[in-house]
Motif scaffolding. Structure first.
Motif, PDB file in Angstrom:
ATOM      1  N   CYS A 298       0.829  -1.205   0.000  1.00 33.96           N
ATOM      2  CA  CYS A 298       0.000   0.000   0.000  1.00 33.96           C
ATOM      3  C   CYS A 298       0.865   1.257   0.000  1.00 33.96           C
ATOM      4  CB  CYS A 298      -0.939  -0.002   1.208  1.00 33.96           C
ATOM      5  SG  CYS A 298      -2.328  -1.146   1.077  1.00 33.96           S
ATOM      6  N   THR A 299       1.984   1.200   0.696  1.00 32.92           N
ATOM      7  CA  THR A 299       2.900   2.340   0.713  1.00 32.92           C
ATOM      8  C   THR A 299       3.467   2.610  -0.680  1.00 32.92           C
ATOM      9  OG1 THR A 299       3.494   1.817   3.010  1.00 32.92           O
ATOM     10  CG2 THR A 299       4.969   3.288   1.801  1.00 32.92           C
ATOM     11  N   ARG A 300       3.755   1.540  -1.435  1.00 31.80           N
ATOM     12  CA  ARG A 300       4.251   1.710  -2.800  1.00 31.80           C
ATOM     13  C   ARG A 300       3.161   2.300  -3.699  1.00 31.80           C
ATOM     14  NH1 ARG A 300       7.031  -4.204  -3.898  1.00 31.80           N
ATOM     15  NH2 ARG A 300       8.181  -4.383  -1.927  1.00 31.80           N
ATOM     16  N   VAL A 301       1.946   1.776  -3.581  1.00 31.74           N
ATOM     17  CA  VAL A 301       0.852   2.296  -4.397  1.00 31.74           C
ATOM     18  C   VAL A 301       0.558   3.745  -4.030  1.00 31.74           C
ATOM     19  CG1 VAL A 301      -1.600   2.017  -4.953  1.00 31.74           C
ATOM     20  CG2 VAL A 301      -0.142  -0.001  -4.695  1.00 31.74           C
ATOM     21  N   TYR A 302       0.627   4.060  -2.746  1.00 29.79           N
ATOM     22  CA  TYR A 302       0.415   5.427  -2.265  1.00 29.79           C
ATOM     23  C   TYR A 302       1.432   6.384  -2.881  1.00 29.79           C
ATOM     24  CZ  TYR A 302       0.388   9.239   1.191  1.00 29.79           C
ATOM     25  OH  TYR A 302       0.349  10.453   1.814  1.00 29.79           O
ATOM     26  N   ALA A 303       2.683   5.924  -2.996  1.00 28.24           N
ATOM     27  CA  ALA A 303       3.723   6.770  -3.597  1.00 28.24           C
ATOM     28  C   ALA A 303       3.420   7.041  -5.068  1.00 28.24           C
ATOM     29  CB  ALA A 303       5.084   6.090  -3.446  1.00 28.24           C
ATOM     30  N   VAL A 304       2.868   6.051  -5.773  1.00 26.51           N
ATOM     31  CA  VAL A 304       2.507   6.250  -7.180  1.00 26.51           C
ATOM     32  C   VAL A 304       1.382   7.273  -7.305  1.00 26.51           C
ATOM     33  CG1 VAL A 304       1.592   5.129  -9.242  1.00 26.51           C
ATOM     34  CG2 VAL A 304       3.277   3.947  -7.828  1.00 26.51           C
ATOM     35  N   ILE A 305       0.368   7.152  -6.431  1.00 26.07           N
ATOM     36  CA  ILE A 305      -0.759   8.087  -6.468  1.00 26.07           C
ATOM     37  C   ILE A 305      -0.293   9.504  -6.166  1.00 26.07           C
ATOM     38  CG2 ILE A 305      -2.973   8.686  -5.399  1.00 26.07           C
ATOM     39  CD1 ILE A 305      -3.417   5.715  -4.896  1.00 26.07           C
ATOM     40  N   CYS A 306       0.515   9.666  -5.136  1.00 25.73           N
ATOM     41  CA  CYS A 306       1.001  10.994  -4.757  1.00 25.73           C
ATOM     42  C   CYS A 306       1.877  11.592  -5.838  1.00 25.73           C
ATOM     43  CB  CYS A 306       1.754  10.918  -3.429  1.00 25.73           C
ATOM     44  SG  CYS A 306       0.706  10.563  -1.996  1.00 25.73           S
ATOM     45  N   ARG A 307       2.702  10.757  -6.451  1.00 25.29           N
ATOM     46  CA  ARG A 307       3.600  11.264  -7.500  1.00 25.29           C
ATOM     47  C   ARG A 307       2.792  11.759  -8.686  1.00 25.29           C
ATOM     48  NH1 ARG A 307       7.009   7.563  -7.086  1.00 25.29           N
ATOM     49  NH2 ARG A 307       6.202   6.113  -8.630  1.00 25.29           N
ATOM     50  N   TYR A 308       1.715  11.063  -9.026  1.00 26.05           N
ATOM     51  CA  TYR A 308       0.889  11.526 -10.137  1.00 26.05           C
ATOM     52  C   TYR A 308       0.155  12.808  -9.771  1.00 26.05           C
ATOM     53  CZ  TYR A 308      -3.001  12.080 -13.289  1.00 26.05           C
ATOM     54  OH  TYR A 308      -3.906  12.602 -14.149  1.00 26.05           O
ATOM     55  N   LEU A 309      -0.413  12.876  -8.556  1.00 30.75           N
ATOM     56  CA  LEU A 309      -1.143  14.066  -8.152  1.00 30.75           C
ATOM     57  C   LEU A 309      -0.244  15.297  -8.127  1.00 30.75           C
ATOM     58  CD1 LEU A 309      -3.389  12.591  -5.311  1.00 30.75           C
ATOM     59  CD2 LEU A 309      -4.071  13.203  -7.641  1.00 30.75           C
ATOM     60  N   GLN A 310       1.012  15.115  -7.710  1.00 30.37           N
ATOM     61  CA  GLN A 310       1.948  16.231  -7.699  1.00 30.37           C
ATOM     62  C   GLN A 310       2.275  16.670  -9.117  1.00 30.37           C
ATOM     63  OE1 GLN A 310       5.282  14.822  -5.426  1.00 30.37           O
ATOM     64  NE2 GLN A 310       4.231  15.029  -3.448  1.00 30.37           N
ATOM     65  N   SER A 311       2.456  15.704 -10.023  1.00 34.84           N
ATOM     66  CA  SER A 311       2.776  16.064 -11.414  1.00 34.84           C
ATOM     67  C   SER A 311       1.602  16.712 -12.123  1.00 34.84           C
ATOM     68  CB  SER A 311       3.226  14.818 -12.180  1.00 34.84           C
ATOM     69  OG  SER A 311       2.165  13.871 -12.252  1.00 34.84           O
ATOM     70  N   SER A 312       0.371  16.371 -11.716  1.00 32.96           N
ATOM     71  CA  SER A 312      -0.810  16.973 -12.353  1.00 32.96           C
ATOM     72  C   SER A 312      -0.981  18.446 -11.975  1.00 32.96           C
ATOM     73  CB  SER A 312      -2.063  16.188 -11.961  1.00 32.96           C
ATOM     74  OG  SER A 312      -2.316  16.287 -10.557  1.00 32.96           O
ATOM     75  N   LEU A 313      -0.334  18.869 -10.886  1.00 33.90           N
ATOM     76  CA  LEU A 313      -0.418  20.263 -10.478  1.00 33.90           C
ATOM     77  C   LEU A 313       0.620  21.144 -11.153  1.00 33.90           C
ATOM     78  CD1 LEU A 313      -0.992  19.772  -6.631  1.00 33.90           C
ATOM     79  CD2 LEU A 313      -2.704  20.249  -8.377  1.00 33.90           C
ATOM     80  N   GLU A 314       1.595  20.543 -11.737  1.00 34.06           N
ATOM     81  CA  GLU A 314       2.665  21.315 -12.376  1.00 34.06           C
ATOM     82  C   GLU A 314       2.229  21.855 -13.727  1.00 34.06           C
ATOM     83  OE1 GLU A 314       5.964  18.693 -12.544  1.00 34.06           O
ATOM     84  OE2 GLU A 314       6.265  18.662 -10.361  1.00 34.06           O
TER      85      GLU A 314
END
Length: 270
Positions: free
Chosen positions: A254-270
């Motif tokens: 879950c921690t790995r999947v969470y990192a993928v979700i957060c990384r995408y959400l951060q990139s979508s704000l750029e």
């Protein structure tokens, strides 16, 4: 009396018959030569996700949903699993004197999404049960006290399914991304993961073929930053040691999947 009289009221069988050939009920073992897709036992399928307007989601809303665009939406793909989610709210709740907001989830399979059973447009009992499971898994992460007299609705549609427990875990991840896209205040995002017990080994993110030969399955929803398990479900028998191993492995995944979700959400704000 003649013996050559033919009774035309019944269907006369052929003079000679042969034994029918039945289809084989034996299924191939997906673990005969390792996993079919070459993954390790503790590896999840590749993840793709996207947030933003989903015009097709409008047709899935009930009559109580507004005709305006969703507050947030997401599409989540994990292997052959494809899930979409639209979040509406916060909006006027059903209780005008409620001090805290509420979170409701509507989970549905598309009629063509499941391989184990033909689905119709009528909501089945298992879909209602999964809707409650998703509510219990996601609600602890939402700051409901920040939305008094309001409700937040999530509409989840499974476009393609490949593993029952894995599909529910994908729905949890999709809802988390849609809530973040809607700007809902949350303590943390919830990540979900599932596992199946094959012999004495746990296998992560089982496909439907792998899940059919598993003796036990486990589903876990986890908030990594808060270090809190929001939901856990197990089907089948396992020893306490095996259950503890499944929980530890699921939290790591879950921690790995969470990192993928957060990384995408951060990139979508750029």
């Amino acid at each position: 009396m003649s013996t050559n009289v033919v009774d035309r009221r019944r269907v006369n069988g052929p003079a000679r018959s042969v034994e029918p050939v039945y289809a084989s009920t034996e299924t191939a073992d997906p673990f005969a030569e390792g996993r079919e897709d070459g993954r390790a036992l503790d590896q999840v399928r590749p993840i793709f996700m996207k947030t933003g307007p989903l015009s097709a989601q409008e047709s899935e809303l009930s009559s109580s949903a507004t005709a305006s665009a969703a507050s947030g939406s997401a599409f989540y793909e994990q292997g052959k699993i494809r899930v979409s989610c639209a979040v509406y709210g916060p909006r006027q709740g059903r209780k005008s004197n409620a001090r805290m907001g509420s979170f409701d989830c509507d989970f549905r399979y598309a009629p063509f999404s499941c391989s184990w059973k033909r689905r119709s447009h009528v909501k089945a009992a298992d879909e209602k049960e999964i809707s409650l499971m998703l509510e219990h898994a996601i609600a602890p992460a939402i700051r409901v006290e920040a939305y008094p007299k309001a409700c937040i609705d999530a509409f989840v549609t499974v476009i393609e399914s490949d593993g029952r427990a894995a599909t529910i875990a994908a729905a949890i991840n999709c809802i988390s991304a849609a809530l973040a896209d809607a700007g809902i205040e949350m303590y943390d995002s919830v990540a979900g993961c599932s596992m199946g017990l094959r012999g004495s080994q746990w296998v992560a993110d089982c496909t439907q073929a792998e899940e059919d030969v598993s003796s036990c399955s486990a589903l876990l929803a986890f908030m990594p930053s808060a270090d809190e398990i929001t939901y856990i479900l197990q089907h089948g028998k396992s020893t306490p040691e095996q259950t503890d191993q499944a929980v530890q492995t699921c939290t790591n995944l879950c921690t790995r999947v969470y990192a993928v979700i957060c990384r995408y959400l951060q990139s979508s704000l750029e």
